[in-house]
Design an enzyme around this catalytic site. Sequence first.
Site, PDB file in Angstrom:
ATOM      1  CG  ASP A  36      27.619  19.998  -4.563  1.00 42.91           C
ATOM      2  OD1 ASP A  36      26.607  19.570  -5.645  1.00 42.91           O
ATOM      3  OD2 ASP A  36      27.787  20.761  -3.921  1.00 42.91           O
ATOM      4  CG  HIS A 242       0.990   2.075  -6.882  1.00 49.84           C
ATOM      5  ND1 HIS A 242       2.229   1.149  -6.934  1.00 49.84           N
ATOM      6  CD2 HIS A 242       0.213   2.353  -6.181  1.00 49.84           C
ATOM      7  CE1 HIS A 242       1.628   1.313  -5.517  1.00 49.84           C
ATOM      8  NE2 HIS A 242       0.120   1.509  -5.699  1.00 49.84           N
ATOM      9  CG  ASP A 259      -4.060   8.366  -5.355  1.00 54.76           C
ATOM     10  OD1 ASP A 259      -4.176   9.485  -3.717  1.00 54.76           O
ATOM     11  OD2 ASP A 259      -4.570   7.668  -5.239  1.00 54.76           O
ATOM     12  CG  ASP A 270      -4.123   8.915  -0.109  1.00 53.92           C
ATOM     13  OD1 ASP A 270      -4.119   8.880  -1.594  1.00 53.92           O
ATOM     14  OD2 ASP A 270      -4.203   7.526   0.696  1.00 53.92           O
ATOM     15  CG  HIS A 349      -7.085  -0.970  -4.450  1.00 54.91           C
ATOM     16  ND1 HIS A 349      -7.632  -0.008  -3.806  1.00 54.91           N
ATOM     17  CD2 HIS A 349      -6.719  -0.182  -5.825  1.00 54.91           C
ATOM     18  CE1 HIS A 349      -8.370   0.118  -4.501  1.00 54.91           C
ATOM     19  NE2 HIS A 349      -7.916   0.002  -5.625  1.00 54.91           N
ATOM     20  CG  HIS A 353      -3.691   3.224   3.245  1.00 55.75           C
ATOM     21  ND1 HIS A 353      -3.638   4.600   3.782  1.00 55.75           N
ATOM     22  CD2 HIS A 353      -4.662   3.777   1.931  1.00 55.75           C
ATOM     23  CE1 HIS A 353      -3.734   5.427   2.390  1.00 55.75           C
ATOM     24  NE2 HIS A 353      -4.444   5.349   1.857  1.00 55.75           N
ATOM     25  CG  HIS A 360       0.250   3.461   2.068  1.00 59.94           C
ATOM     26  ND1 HIS A 360       1.091   3.119   1.467  1.00 59.94           N
ATOM     27  CD2 HIS A 360      -0.332   3.804   2.211  1.00 59.94           C
ATOM     28  CE1 HIS A 360       0.328   2.496   0.093  1.00 59.94           C
ATOM     29  NE2 HIS A 360      -0.465   3.891   0.493  1.00 59.94           N
ATOM     30  CD  GLU A 383      -7.444   4.084  -0.809  1.00 58.38           C
ATOM     31  OE1 GLU A 383      -6.558   4.014  -2.333  1.00 58.38           O
ATOM     32  OE2 GLU A 383      -6.402   4.431   0.196  1.00 58.38           O
ATOM     33  CE1 TYR A 387      -8.185   1.731 -10.660  1.00 55.03           C
ATOM     34  CE2 TYR A 387      -8.870  -0.344  -8.834  1.00 55.03           C
ATOM     35  CZ  TYR A 387      -8.788   1.190  -8.895  1.00 55.03           C
ATOM     36  OH  TYR A 387      -8.373   1.780  -7.751  1.00 55.03           O
ATOM     37  NE  ARG A 404      -7.220   4.916  -6.517  1.00 50.94           N
ATOM     38  CZ  ARG A 404      -6.036   4.661  -7.411  1.00 50.94           C
ATOM     39  NH1 ARG A 404      -6.650   3.495  -7.841  1.00 50.94           N
ATOM     40  NH2 ARG A 404      -4.992   5.649  -7.604  1.00 50.94           N
ATOM     41  CD  GLU A 406      -7.476   8.303  -1.700  1.00 47.54           C
ATOM     42  OE1 GLU A 406      -6.571   7.566  -2.597  1.00 47.54           O
ATOM     43  OE2 GLU A 406      -6.382   6.977  -0.633  1.00 47.54           O
TER      44      GLU A 406
HETATM   45  N1  GLY Z   1      -2.256   6.704  -3.010  1.00 48.69           N
HETATM   46  C1  GLY Z   1      -1.224   6.383  -1.743  1.00 48.69           C
HETATM   47  C2  GLY Z   1      -3.201   5.501  -2.013  1.00 48.69           C
HETATM   48  O1  GLY Z   1      -3.754   6.062  -2.095  1.00 48.69           O
HETATM   49  O2  GLY Z   1      -2.873   4.906  -1.336  1.00 48.69           O
HETATM   50 MN    MN Z   2      -4.865   6.075  -0.312  1.00 46.89          MN
HETATM   51 MN    MN Z   3      -4.548   7.801  -3.084  1.00 53.20          MN
END
Ligand code: GLY
Ligand code: MN
Ligand code: MN
Length: 440
Positions: A36, A242, A259, A270, A349, A353, A360, A383, A387, A404, A406
Amino acid sequence: MSAYSQRRRLLAARMRAAGGGLALIPTAPEQPRNRDAHFPYRADSYFQYLTGFTEPEAVLVIVAPKEGDEPQTILFCREKNAERETWDGFRYGPDGARTTFGFDAAFVFAELDSKLSELLADQPALWFSIGHDAGWDARIAAALNRVRGESRNGKRAPPVIRDVRAELDAMRLVKDATELSIMRRASDISAGAHVRAMRFAAPGRFEYEVEAELLHEFRRHGCEFPAYTPIVAGGANACILHYVGNDQPLRDGDLLLIDAGGELSGYASDITRTFPVSGRFSGPQADVYDLVLDAQAAAIAAVRPGATFADPHDAALKVLAQGMIDMKLLAGSLDAVIESGAYKRFYMHRTSHWLGKDVHDAGEYKDGEHWAPLVPGMVLTIEPGCYIRPAEDVREVFWNIGVRIEDDAVVTAQGCEIITAAAPKTIADIEALMRDSRAI
Ligand code: GLY
Ligand code: MN
Ligand code: MN
């Protein structure tokens, strides 16, 4: 008029311009975790955008105006219930919700099915987004069939079903002043969390201890949730895009990629920062870091009205690909490396976004062959990353370096505003902050 009422009116006007009809926007269901116990509840983003109402078991109905009329907005929500409120907390109930949130009418959720058949009869279109929730799809199908069953009594089911989310996606793509002020605050809090993490991180601490510092900072400033599961990735873990295990010790000489962003009043931040666990970048780490920072600067310079969504990515890619060639990670000309996609081995990537209620966020990126043009009020991330996994053809000094950087950009009339700039990102600023916090 509240921002929510304005959005409901705008949606109704857009529906009317497309022939009118009735829209149905349900909130998200509660998700059981075990027995529950439920996962923390979060209202559906589209529903929240139009109502500000955050209780589960609710649906918004909007009837587009006919010529000269006003639109009708109706909420179905949970009833007042003294016993349930003792166990689970306050509920507005239909009357409270109607007056507090400014709907034209409100009813208990249990009345939805019977009222829906009446409401749908003779409407020119049903605006609903099929395919997101099987329970709602079945409920809508049943309601339509009930109206169809009344055809000999002169009632007609809507002959057209339109995707209401397509209209809302277009609206959500350009943020209004209320949204931007929340997003600036979410960004400030999140930048503060990254500063806190830089001060805290040290060899021997665990990734989850750093995560705890981030979550503490989000929550103590009022964020309801992290906007997504934080990535706290030391050393080689930074090359797992991820990575959310967050359970390893931090090692002297490694970089730490974080991140993480908080969600405030339903809006995400983000941010990614990458910094040395020890407080000092090594030479090869600094080379990769500055390459990514240069790529980010090029991408940010490409964010302005008249540019397209693809321009920041293309700008970042040119810098990154040239850097990969210069560092002898890749061989060949810049054009060849970009054309062949060879750079994807180290940058797999895209650069941006949309950002908003969802990390996203809603909104199309491309219309046919054309990338979305940037207009003031849009918010996107910038971002770039690099890598480098161990491999025979890669110099060992670069192995396991993952970087990275961002930030979140609001498109303005002149260019863009970086709303996450309070989190340091030059090597000099990061090293100074870490040195100062260790000297205390
Ligand atoms: N934290 C997810 C992205 O950077 O897209
Ligand atoms: Mn992002
Ligand atoms: Mn991010």
